[in-house]
Design an enzyme around this catalytic site. Sequence first.
Site, PDB file in Angstrom:
ATOM      1  N   ASP C 138       0.864  -1.192   0.000  1.00  0.00           N
ATOM      2  CA  ASP C 138       0.000   0.000   0.000  1.00  0.00           C
ATOM      3  C   ASP C 138       0.887   1.225   0.000  1.00  0.00           C
ATOM      4  OD1 ASP C 138      -1.926  -1.927   0.305  1.00  0.00           O
ATOM      5  OD2 ASP C 138      -2.975  -0.931   1.962  1.00  0.00           O
ATOM      6  N   LYS C 201      -7.160   3.119  -3.039  1.00  0.00           N
ATOM      7  CA  LYS C 201      -7.516   3.048  -1.633  1.00  0.00           C
ATOM      8  C   LYS C 201      -7.764   4.450  -1.111  1.00  0.00           C
ATOM      9  CE  LYS C 201      -5.304   1.741   2.777  1.00  0.00           C
ATOM     10  NZ  LYS C 201      -4.129   1.136   3.412  1.00  0.00           N
ATOM     11  N   LYS C 237     -10.214  -0.134  -2.166  1.00  0.00           N
ATOM     12  CA  LYS C 237     -10.048  -0.422  -0.749  1.00  0.00           C
ATOM     13  C   LYS C 237     -10.451   0.812   0.059  1.00  0.00           C
ATOM     14  CE  LYS C 237      -6.621  -1.552   2.827  1.00  0.00           C
ATOM     15  NZ  LYS C 237      -5.246  -1.987   3.114  1.00  0.00           N
TER      16      LYS C 237
END
Lengths: 502, 317, 301
Positions: C138, C201, C237
Amino acid sequence: MSEKQEHVSVAQAARPKHPFAEPPAHWDYAPSLEDKSLARIEARYRLFIDGAWREGRKRFTTINPANEEVLAEVALAGPKDVDDAVAAARRALPKWAGMPGAARAKLLFAVARILQERSREFAVLETLDNGKPIREARDFDVVMAAQHFFYYAGWADKLDLALPAALGKPSPVGVCGQIIPWNFPLLMAAWKLAPALAVGCTCVLKPAETTPLTALRLCEVFEEAGLPKGVVNVLTGAGKTGEAIVRHPDIDKIAFTGSTEVGKAIQRALAGSGKKLTLELGGKAAHIVFEDAPLDEAVDGIVQGIWFNQGQVCCAGSRLFVQESIERRVLDLLDARMRTIRVGDPLDKNTDLGALNSAEQRDKVERYLRVAAEEGATRRAPAAKLPTKGYWCPPTLLEHVTPTMRVAREEIFGPVLAVLSFRTPEEAVQKANNSLYGLSAGVWTNKGSKVFDTIAKLRAGVVWANCYNRFDASSPFGGYKESGFGREGGLHGLLPYLRLPS
Amino acid sequence: MTDPKIHKTFKLYIDGAFPRSESGRVAPLHTQRARKGARANNARAKNGEVSSEVPIAQVARASRKDLRNAVQGARRAFASWSTSSAYLRGQILYRMAEMLDHRSSAFVDALVHFEGCSAAVAKREVEVSATRLLFYAGCCDKLTQLLGTVNPVAGPYFNFSMPEASGVIAALTPSRPSLLGLVSSLAPILVPGNTVVCVVPTQAAPIALDFAEVIATSDVPPGVVQILSGEREELVPHVATHRDLDGCLLCVEDAAIDADTRHRERQLVEAEAADHVKRVHVAEAVTSKDWLEGRAQGLGWILPFVEIKTAWHSMGR
Amino acid sequence: MSPGIDEALTPPFDLHIDAVALRARAAELGTRSIKNDSKRLGLARAMSMIDLTTLEGADTAERVRRLCVRAQRPGTGLPPAAAVCVYPRLVPVARRALEGSPVRVCAVSSGFPAGQVPLGIKLEDTRAAVEDGAEEIDIVIARGSLLAGDFTRVHDEVAALKEAASPACLKVILETGELGSFEQIAHAAWIACIAGADFVKTSTGKVAVNSTPATALCLLHVVRDYHAHTGREVGVKCAGGIRTAKEALHYLVLVHETMGPSWLVQSRFRIGASSLVDDLARQMLKLDGGRYVGSDDVVQD
């Protein structure tokens, strides 16, 4: 680099498959049914005249349009009942109109509060009698009805401040006959009663014959709040009862919401009588989507515009005008969105589209769908499992519609959207205004100056820009042209119930 | 020997021009003395009898088709007049007041000549008419603030309501007071941006069509005001049933018509209006005294032909 | 950098979003009533989409090991989490703890959470994490560059990090709470997609505004459009502040009604959370037992 890749991919291969690595085939929400018994439906309902409940000489039944089961028997008001109700309203008028505004306000605030407290009961009752989804009855109808009483309660002691002093000191019109439709039975009662009562008028209200129950239940709220007898009288019945109210010589004002056809008949009937009249009639609203619109939200707006309350809304955005350059894209998005609309049991909290209100209405919608087919429009509706009993129509979209087709001109009053296109903003406005109606319109664009230009040019009483089918007690509502005259809601909603000194 | 007076025919005022009636019809206008027997004369005329009196003027007698042309002109003019700035409309109405004031002595003379009233009465009528035009001139750019609201809706929306013009309005104006009745009727209709077709009785025609000349020289765009002189009884049904008229102001004829006829006329107009939900307003002023008073002027005269438009716009980022 | 590149970084359609209507739609979907079997499915699905996360300065190896146990056995009736998400230093710990389980190892990198370090360090940070066994990475985007209008730089950094992270799954954190508008969020998401993100995300969980249902809806619309234009699928996400089962189900409803049931899977949708697991476990117990759960019925960790 390659070495590392090998290292990781080996590691990944070593992982056992996650038990939820595959998506489910479907996710059906379990039914989430609201409790029917909350509605406390009685077997028989009487008329509410002069603060008392009275039997009618005849009765009729009201059914649940979602399953065709009889809900209750309801008294049918005859001419004598109309006379008595009008006389009761007349007797109650001096005291009610003469009461200090602050005292009327207190009573009406109480009505708002009690409605809020009993909101679940009213929501379930409305859903049963009308067929609308409980989500809408709960989150919209009852909430808005309470807000209307709260809003107008606050005007009762401020009438001298309401209008420009130049108009002089206003007084209540007097005894009002109010005839309301079946699409928002409780809310329409609130729209009619709240401003009238606030300014000091007394009322004879007739709910629609297919949806009499919430208006009658509202009388309990009036009793509980302590409204003096005769201030509100509720007569249940059909067209004949309505006609008796319209033609009654001792009524000072008629307020009607319903079809343009009946509205015209009322206007004609009142010719030369000197009675005041407001009409909130039909519509065939244009919903314009420009190429620079926020498209996903516009699609939500379109959905809200035509499938709210099964499209049984006078201001429904039933004529969609999409700019040609984005027509395909909008239709694709709309198609996907339509498939997620949940049609079914109105008492299920997850239902988006409930039952049409009556067999008559269902037949009318189906008639128009046949006309659409004959005229060459293409019908699109997601395959929906519809209940076998009750009156249903899935969310429906008509493509290849041209402005001359009946389905593009006449009010269908059902979940049927006619899709048309345009090339330039000028053409959009011209086509939008080319209608006998002028109740409402919608416009979607990201450009501020275009928003205001379009708002200014649309000949309609309500224009929603980058939203649709929004309502508020403080916001005036009403039409241009054959959609009627007079406003309900807001400061302007007081005017139809006030007499100005001449 | 004095020169003979130039004979004047009063023609209609449609779409900025002064045409004769398409029907070619004219109605004779008699002197004040004769006019008192006008109804009897009219009755005789209908029976084919010719009045023995010499008319003092010829007045165009509008037909159904003239009405149609007038409405068409008014409809064409509506788009730009209703969207012109309130400031501009105000200046144009002010210009009308100016022009009327400038020609006030001519109007006084005309009132005395055609209607036989005293110069003092005539002067008063002209003065009040000009003042009334001024009142409405100053209304144009106040109306939105007087009738508009910003509404505190419970949600992330900016919401406002504003007045707009209803459309093309017919005004059935009274025979007396000819000038003040006409001015008091048409000015409030023009304020929000309506266009107007005035139907004036033959007896009021010379003054009304003199006033049309005021209009024509006051920068009023063609089509914004139409003035048709004619027989009210003949034209009223056509006004009532015309589907391109959005509203109708009905000024009750006090002197010329009896109560029954008045009622029948009102009933007819209101009943036929229902055919397309036309807005009908019956003027409160009846007598000449009413028209002179403040009650014949005000916001209440503008309201009947105003629509309230409410706009919502989302507020967010 | 040629001006043409920035143009290419803009979606090929007008990007306009009405915030009010978007929020209204997201809120409307929050009124869905999820009961009984549909709730059971929803709770389990939500669990399977969780990146169970700990990102504290105080994180220890022991804490990560406990989290990894929790990720594999979150509670009765609940499947394992999708991944465990930790700082790069702790990747080897998680890696060992999750050996032989279906739960993947995820690391934040690229100077998480602010991303205000030189690109070289971001790349090194990332490579090291992957080398240590992170299967998912991430990263944060350069919000400063985005807000300053330097879209190329945002793109190029993500593209470079994609390469550095390969073959790990790359999730690109937009930090939506710092972007100011839905248009900016959507634009950032589009750039991330073009640069090769496998997921977009919402948040780091380290700023005031984290994921909201409306933000989720906004991102879903972007990846849907991106897929329609390129044929490549990018996941979403949502992270930060999602603590209750009710909220999680709300997100699932959003995904379900926007993208369809095929999207109710961890390869397409993830929830970054930690304490959410407790409430999912509680709600599952309540469904099974019919009783409200006591505060000590569920282990909190």
